[in-house]
Structures are given as structure tokens and as C-alpha cells.
Design a protein around this motif. Structure first.
Motif, short mmCIF file in Angstrom:
data_model
loop_
_atom_site.label_atom_id
_atom_site.label_comp_id
_atom_site.label_asym_id
_atom_site.label_seq_id
_atom_site.Cartn_x
_atom_site.Cartn_y
_atom_site.Cartn_z
N MET A 25 4.29 21.31 -5.52
CA MET A 25 3.03 20.99 -4.94
C MET A 25 3.13 21.49 -3.42
O MET A 25 3.94 21.54 -2.59
N SER A 26 1.84 21.98 -3.02
CA SER A 26 1.56 22.76 -1.83
C SER A 26 1.49 21.76 -0.60
O SER A 26 1.17 22.18 0.60
N ALA A 27 1.18 20.50 -0.91
CA ALA A 27 0.56 19.70 0.15
C ALA A 27 1.98 19.43 1.14
O ALA A 27 3.11 19.44 0.56
N THR A 28 1.93 19.27 2.27
CA THR A 28 3.08 19.14 3.44
C THR A 28 3.52 17.83 3.34
O THR A 28 2.73 16.88 2.90
N PRO A 29 4.88 17.58 3.62
CA PRO A 29 5.30 16.13 3.97
C PRO A 29 4.13 15.27 4.68
O PRO A 29 4.17 14.01 4.15
N LYS A 30 3.80 15.94 5.58
CA LYS A 30 2.76 15.01 6.49
C LYS A 30 1.61 14.51 5.71
O LYS A 30 1.05 13.40 5.78
N GLN A 31 1.04 15.61 4.85
CA GLN A 31 -0.23 15.31 3.97
C GLN A 31 0.16 14.45 2.87
O GLN A 31 -0.61 13.22 2.98
N LEU A 32 1.08 14.63 2.23
CA LEU A 32 1.64 13.38 1.42
C LEU A 32 1.72 11.85 1.89
O LEU A 32 1.39 10.94 1.23
N GLU A 33 2.41 12.00 3.30
CA GLU A 33 2.31 10.63 3.78
C GLU A 33 0.99 10.03 4.00
O GLU A 33 0.78 8.77 3.81
N LYS A 34 0.13 10.91 4.47
CA LYS A 34 -1.17 10.39 4.70
C LYS A 34 -1.80 9.90 3.44
O LYS A 34 -2.63 9.01 3.47
N LEU A 35 -1.86 10.80 2.42
CA LEU A 35 -2.12 10.44 1.14
C LEU A 35 -1.66 8.94 0.67
O LEU A 35 -2.32 8.15 -0.10
N LYS A 36 -0.55 8.75 0.91
CA LYS A 36 0.22 7.64 0.61
C LYS A 36 -0.36 6.42 1.20
O LYS A 36 -0.47 5.12 0.81
N VAL A 37 -0.81 6.63 2.48
CA VAL A 37 -1.42 5.55 3.24
C VAL A 37 -2.57 5.20 2.67
O VAL A 37 -3.04 3.97 2.55
N ILE A 38 -3.31 5.98 2.34
CA ILE A 38 -4.72 5.85 1.91
C ILE A 38 -4.36 5.18 0.35
O ILE A 38 -5.38 4.23 0.08
N GLY A 39 -3.52 5.49 -0.25
CA GLY A 39 -3.15 4.92 -1.76
C GLY A 39 -2.93 3.55 -1.45
O GLY A 39 -3.27 2.61 -2.33
N GLY A 40 -2.34 3.17 -0.49
CA GLY A 40 -1.78 1.75 0.03
C GLY A 40 -2.99 0.95 0.18
O GLY A 40 -3.35 -0.09 -0.11
N LYS A 41 -4.16 1.53 0.74
CA LYS A 41 -5.33 0.96 1.20
C LYS A 41 -6.19 0.66 -0.02
O LYS A 41 -6.67 -0.45 -0.42
N ILE A 42 -6.00 1.51 -0.86
CA ILE A 42 -6.75 1.50 -2.30
C ILE A 42 -6.09 0.41 -2.92
O ILE A 42 -6.88 -0.55 -3.52
N ASN A 43 -4.77 0.32 -2.97
CA ASN A 43 -4.17 -0.70 -3.72
C ASN A 43 -4.49 -2.25 -3.22
O ASN A 43 -4.64 -3.12 -3.94
N GLU A 44 -5.02 -2.39 -1.91
CA GLU A 44 -5.35 -3.45 -1.33
C GLU A 44 -6.77 -4.17 -1.79
O GLU A 44 -7.09 -5.12 -1.56
N ALA A 45 -7.69 -2.96 -2.23
CA ALA A 45 -8.95 -3.28 -2.50
C ALA A 45 -8.96 -3.75 -3.74
O ALA A 45 -8.36 -3.32 -4.88
N THR A 46 -10.06 -4.60 -4.49
CA THR A 46 -10.35 -4.85 -5.86
C THR A 46 -11.52 -4.05 -6.35
O THR A 46 -11.50 -3.57 -7.36
N ARG A 47 -12.80 -4.42 -5.43
CA ARG A 47 -13.87 -3.93 -5.91
C ARG A 47 -14.31 -2.51 -5.19
O ARG A 47 -14.20 -2.67 -3.98
N ILE A 48 -14.31 -1.51 -5.87
CA ILE A 48 -14.42 -0.04 -5.41
C ILE A 48 -15.55 0.44 -6.14
O ILE A 48 -16.14 0.34 -7.15
N VAL A 49 -16.28 1.34 -5.03
CA VAL A 49 -17.42 2.10 -5.58
C VAL A 49 -16.91 3.57 -5.17
O VAL A 49 -16.78 4.09 -3.91
N ILE A 50 -17.22 4.43 -6.19
CA ILE A 50 -16.83 5.79 -6.04
C ILE A 50 -18.17 6.68 -6.05
O ILE A 50 -18.95 6.38 -7.01
#
Ligand SMILES: [Mn+2]
Length: 349
Positions: free
Chosen positions: A1-26
Motif C-alpha cells: 500500500m502506498s499510503a505513508t505511516p502518517k497517512q495510515l495514522e490519520k486514517l486510523k484516527v478517523i476510523g476511531g471517530k466513526i467507531n464512536e458514532a452510531t447514526r451516520i449519513v454518507i
């Protein structure tokens, strides 16, 4: 995968925020393509499996072939229903969407979120992204938004069901020109392999992304476009699709993209402009470029945006002939090198 470790870290933070939400609109972008819709529906399926209550909004009008993307039936089009769901949402996620001007009939959603303190997330792969959300993850090197969502699922260890894999594969296939275009880099194939392994249905995707024949209506419209296309001495190819042409072919304006797909096979152009008259005084403009010429330089002059080699803009007022002449004049300036050249790093569609 070409994402940098820093990018992956950022993505994990966002994934964590998504984990905290229940009702989501895309929400997907205006003039939706298979990447934005496939990504929205793929993410919705992935998150539903994680126990979320998910709503998908797709701005209209949308090309009819997108209805073949698995999960299309869950898309909410009714504004009252959308307002009810957004009113209860804890998080709004925009996918494949460069900026606040690209929400079409759902532009109030981001305004509502801002006014009511609803968390907003922006997951995209356009380098022109304006980072308009509370949490932004933009990966300009990703061949498709579908790659970003696949990566998000991987870093969060969320399961990708066969339906989600098919949705995401549709986005990936569309943005890479069915794995033949400029964005078809190694990572596109690697993600594609991952999605096939997860159960993506290639046959379904081929029917959505143009790996099918044409309807009689499409044949008629493409025939008219072939008759009318002009390539000027600077290598700018252009054609206008009028309301009359659409009526004669018996085709809806949002389904005229077939013209762009077929004209892409034409040789010998540097920039291409296809302008469709959606209604009187309302024009959808698609710009494609080859070599080192920037489609963003062309569409951007009229307030549009997109990728380096594939951009678009909506124009209002005036006539088809006059607006087409304006965009062609700009495209001619760009290929003559009068407009600032950019790096040759663009992605398809
Ligand atoms: Mn995309």
C-alpha cells in the motif's frame, strides 16, 4: 500500500471517530459517477455490519447505469426523509467530494451539520480537495475513492462483504478506465485483487462501467456525436449535445456520458470538451486532457474542478454554442501553453 505511516495514522484516527458514532449519513458528489456511489454504498454496507445505522444520499440527476450498483435501492432521494435522517445523525461522511460546491441538491446537509455541531468527515482522493470537514483524509495518489475506503476498512479491520467489495470494485474500475487508464497504477490492481478475493462480482461491475454494449438510444446519440465532433488545429476536440439531439435519440441528459466514453476512443486530441444541455440554460461540461495538459486549468476557469486529466463544470445561462465556444477557447489556450502547465500526474475521471 502506498499510503505513508502518517497517512495510515490519520486514517486510523478517523476510523476511531466513526467507531464512536452510531447514526451516520454518507453523501456522494453531484453528477455522481460509479466511484462516488460505489464508495458510498460500499462504506454503508461495511458500517452497517459494524452495527451502524447508515443512510446514503446521492445528488440527482444520476446516470441510470448507477442503478446497477448493489445497494442502490437503499439510497434516500426524498428530501423530507433525508432531513429526518440528517436531523438524527451523529456524523456526516462525504466521499469522493472535493468541496462544498459539489453537494448538489444535498448542499444543505453540510450547512446543517455545521450549524448543529454534527461531526463531518471528508474521505477523498482529489488533490483539489478544499478540506472542508472536521476530519479530512485526502490521498491524491489513490487511484479512486474506493481505494481510500478499502484502506480504511483494512486499517480498522472491518469486514468487506461481497456486496461492499462489488460496490468498491465498481468505483475502482470506473476511475481507472476499467483498469486501462492513467490511474490504473499497481495499487489499483492490488486493491482490485483484494476486492475480488472479498467476493466482488466483476460481471455486475462490467455492466455498470461501460463494459457492456450500447442501447439503441445510445447508438443514436453517439452517432450524432460522431457526426458533429470537431478537432481544431490545436488538437482540441469538442462537441455539443443539445436538448434536440437528446430528444431525437430518446435519451435522458444524465445518460449522455456514453458520448464521452465513446469519443475517448478518438485519436489525435490533446483536450476534449463535451457539453450537454441538461435543460434550457443549464449545461454540464466534461473536460478530458492527454499529455501534460491540465483539465483543471480548463474547467477551473469556469469554476469547475476535478482531476488533472478529467474535470467538469456546470454552466448556467447563455446558449450551447456560445458556452461551448468559450470553453473551447480556454482549452485551446491551455494546449497552446498560454495557461500555466501543471505536472503530468493526473488520474482518470
Ligand atoms: Mn473518484
Amino acid at each position: 500500500m502506498s499510503a505513508t505511516p502518517k497517512q495510515l495514522e490519520k486514517l486510523k484516527v478517523i476510523g476511531g471517530k466513526i467507531n464512536e458514532a452510531t447514526r451516520i449519513v454518507i453523501v456522494s458528489h453531484v453528477s455522481p459517477d460509479a466511484d462516488t456511489v460505489g464508495t458510498a454504498l460500499g462504506l454503508s454496507d461495511i458500517l452497517r455490519e459494524q452495527g451502524k445505522d447508515v443512510t446514503v444520499l446521492v445528488p440527482t440527476p444520476a446516470m441510470s447505469n448507477l442503478r446497477g450498483i448493489p445497494g442502490w435501492d437503499e439510497v434516500v432521494f426524498d428530501e423530507n426523509e433525508a432531513r429526518r435522517r440528517v436531523g438524527k445523525a451523529e456524523m456526516i461522511i462525504a466521499v469522493d467530494n472535493t468541496g462544498l460546491t459539489r453537494f448538489g441538491n444535498w448542499k444543505w446537509v453540510m450547512e446543517y451539520a455545521k450549524d448543529h455541531g454534527v461531526t463531518t468527515v471528508n474521505l477523498d482522493h482529489h488533490d483539489t480537495n478544499s478540506e472542508y470537514a472536521d476530519f479530512n483524509y485526502v490521498e491524491p495518489d489513490a487511484p479512486a475513492a474506493a481505494v481510500v475506503i478499502t484502506r480504511l476498512a483494512q486499517v480498522m479491520e472491518w469486514n468487506i462483504s461481497p456486496r461492499a467489495a462489488t460496490d468498491l470494485f465498481a468505483g475502482l474500475s470506473s476511475d481507472t478506465g476499467n483498469f486501462r487508464g492513467k490511474a490504473a497504477q499497481w495499487e489499483a490492481f492490488l486493491t482490485g485483487a483484494h476486492l475480488l478475493k472479498a467476493g466482488a462480482d466483476k460481471g455486475t461491475v462490467a455492466r455498470i462501467t461501460g463494459g457492456r454494449g450500447m442501447t439503441l438510444q445510445e447508438v443514436r446519440l453517439v452517432g450524432m456525436a460522431y457526426d458533429n465532433v470537431v478537432v481544431n488545429s490545436d488538437g482540441v476536440a469538442y462537441v455539443g449535445i443539445s436538448q434536440e439531439m437528446l430528444a431525437r435519440a430518446g435519451i435522458a441528459p444524465e445518460d449522455s456520458k456514453i458520448v464521452l466514453w465513446k469519443l475517448n476512443e478518438l485519436m489525435g486530441w490533446k483536450a476534449m470538451v463535451v457539453m450537454t444541455e441538461r435543460r434550457r440554460g443549464q449545461f454540464a461540461v466534461s473536460v478530458r486532457t492527454r499529455h501534460g495538459y491540465s483539465a483543471i486549468d480548463i474547467a477551473g476557469a469556469f469554476g469547475g474542478g476535478g482531476h488533472y486529466n478529467a474535470a467538469g463544470v456546470a454552466m448556467y445561462g447563455g446558449t450551447l454554442e456560445r458556452n461551448l465556444a468559450k470553453v473551447v477557447a480556454r482549452a485551446t489556450e491551455v494546449v497552446r501553453g498560454k495557461a500555466a502547465p501543471g505536472p503530468d500526474v493526473g488520474l482518470a475521471a
